[in-house]
Write a protein that holds these residues in place. Sequence first.
Motif, PDB file in Angstrom:
ATOM      1  N   SER A 110       0.832  -1.192   0.000  1.00 58.81           N
ATOM      2  CA  SER A 110       0.000   0.000   0.000  1.00 58.81           C
ATOM      3  C   SER A 110       0.871   1.246   0.000  1.00 58.81           C
ATOM      4  CB  SER A 110      -0.905   0.024   1.235  1.00 58.81           C
ATOM      5  OG  SER A 110      -1.830  -1.035   1.177  1.00 58.81           O
ATOM      6  N   TRP A 111       0.397   2.256  -0.694  1.00 59.05           N
ATOM      7  CA  TRP A 111       1.073   3.550  -0.777  1.00 59.05           C
ATOM      8  C   TRP A 111       0.095   4.637  -0.354  1.00 59.05           C
ATOM      9  CZ3 TRP A 111       6.118   4.328  -2.749  1.00 59.05           C
ATOM     10  CH2 TRP A 111       6.737   3.186  -3.269  1.00 59.05           C
ATOM     11  N   ILE A 112       0.587   5.620   0.377  1.00 63.00           N
ATOM     12  CA  ILE A 112      -0.200   6.790   0.746  1.00 63.00           C
ATOM     13  C   ILE A 112      -0.064   7.796  -0.393  1.00 63.00           C
ATOM     14  CG2 ILE A 112      -0.469   8.674   2.406  1.00 63.00           C
ATOM     15  CD1 ILE A 112       1.057   6.771   4.408  1.00 63.00           C
ATOM     16  N   ILE A 113      -1.189   8.296  -0.865  1.00 68.05           N
ATOM     17  CA  ILE A 113      -1.167   9.276  -1.947  1.00 68.05           C
ATOM     18  C   ILE A 113      -0.999  10.659  -1.312  1.00 68.05           C
ATOM     19  CG2 ILE A 113      -2.434  10.255  -3.893  1.00 68.05           C
ATOM     20  CD1 ILE A 113      -4.032   7.532  -3.910  1.00 68.05           C
ATOM     21  N   LEU A 114       0.190  11.236  -1.451  1.00 67.17           N
ATOM     22  CA  LEU A 114       0.475  12.543  -0.865  1.00 67.17           C
ATOM     23  C   LEU A 114       0.046  13.687  -1.772  1.00 67.17           C
ATOM     24  CD1 LEU A 114       4.043  11.877   0.582  1.00 67.17           C
ATOM     25  CD2 LEU A 114       1.860  11.830   1.797  1.00 67.17           C
ATOM     26  N   ARG A 115       0.218  13.493  -3.084  1.00 68.43           N
ATOM     27  CA  ARG A 115      -0.164  14.522  -4.057  1.00 68.43           C
ATOM     28  C   ARG A 115      -0.747  13.819  -5.269  1.00 68.43           C
ATOM     29  NH1 ARG A 115       4.698  16.866  -5.571  1.00 68.43           N
ATOM     30  NH2 ARG A 115       4.744  15.610  -7.437  1.00 68.43           N
ATOM     31  N   LEU A 116      -1.890  14.303  -5.720  1.00 71.45           N
ATOM     32  CA  LEU A 116      -2.548  13.707  -6.884  1.00 71.45           C
ATOM     33  C   LEU A 116      -3.040  14.830  -7.782  1.00 71.45           C
ATOM     34  CD1 LEU A 116      -3.629  11.235  -8.382  1.00 71.45           C
ATOM     35  CD2 LEU A 116      -5.651  11.325  -6.935  1.00 71.45           C
ATOM     36  N   LYS A 117      -2.283  15.073  -8.827  1.00 71.90           N
ATOM     37  CA  LYS A 117      -2.647  16.097  -9.799  1.00 71.90           C
ATOM     38  C   LYS A 117      -2.895  15.422 -11.138  1.00 71.90           C
ATOM     39  CE  LYS A 117      -0.235  19.813  -7.507  1.00 71.90           C
ATOM     40  NZ  LYS A 117       0.668  20.933  -7.632  1.00 71.90           N
ATOM     41  N   LYS A 118      -3.403  16.183 -12.069  1.00 74.67           N
ATOM     42  CA  LYS A 118      -3.724  15.638 -13.388  1.00 74.67           C
ATOM     43  C   LYS A 118      -2.501  15.046 -14.079  1.00 74.67           C
ATOM     44  CE  LYS A 118      -6.145  16.917 -17.605  1.00 74.67           C
ATOM     45  NZ  LYS A 118      -6.885  17.966 -18.308  1.00 74.67           N
TER      46      LYS A 118
END
Length: 138
Positions: free
Chosen positions: A105-113
């Motif tokens: 599992s990975w934590i999504i720290l930044r999710l941009k286009k």
Amino acid sequence: MRKSTSALILIILALLLSSCSPAKQVRKKLTGAWHISRIEDKTSGNQLASESNLGMIELKTDGTGYLLRRVKDQALTPPDSVHFSWRNTENIITFTTLDKKEAQSWIILRLKKKSQLWKTTEGSPKDQSMTLIRVTTP
């Protein structure tokens, strides 16, 4: 009559827009082909190691995907590919190998286009972060 029709249309539109859960909205942004731009490892002693240009990951809408890993200074090769299934919540993405022997599992720290930043500490005494850049098609 016109006011009630306009109000009804606005209510229906609001319901349609709010019906997509946060996890589904994240899933839409995650889906696609991503270049693994950089992976950084930080040990408990705060030593930092990083590698760049490590391959590509594709996340398909059906919850499957594959990873094409670049072998040091070589082109992407199909023998070094890993197929997996994936699922997500609002801020976590979990990969499971198709034989179900490994999951991470990975934590999504930044999710941009066009870019993402994930972090994990799972299965390792070190923090690991991964920067992804969306693969664009000409």
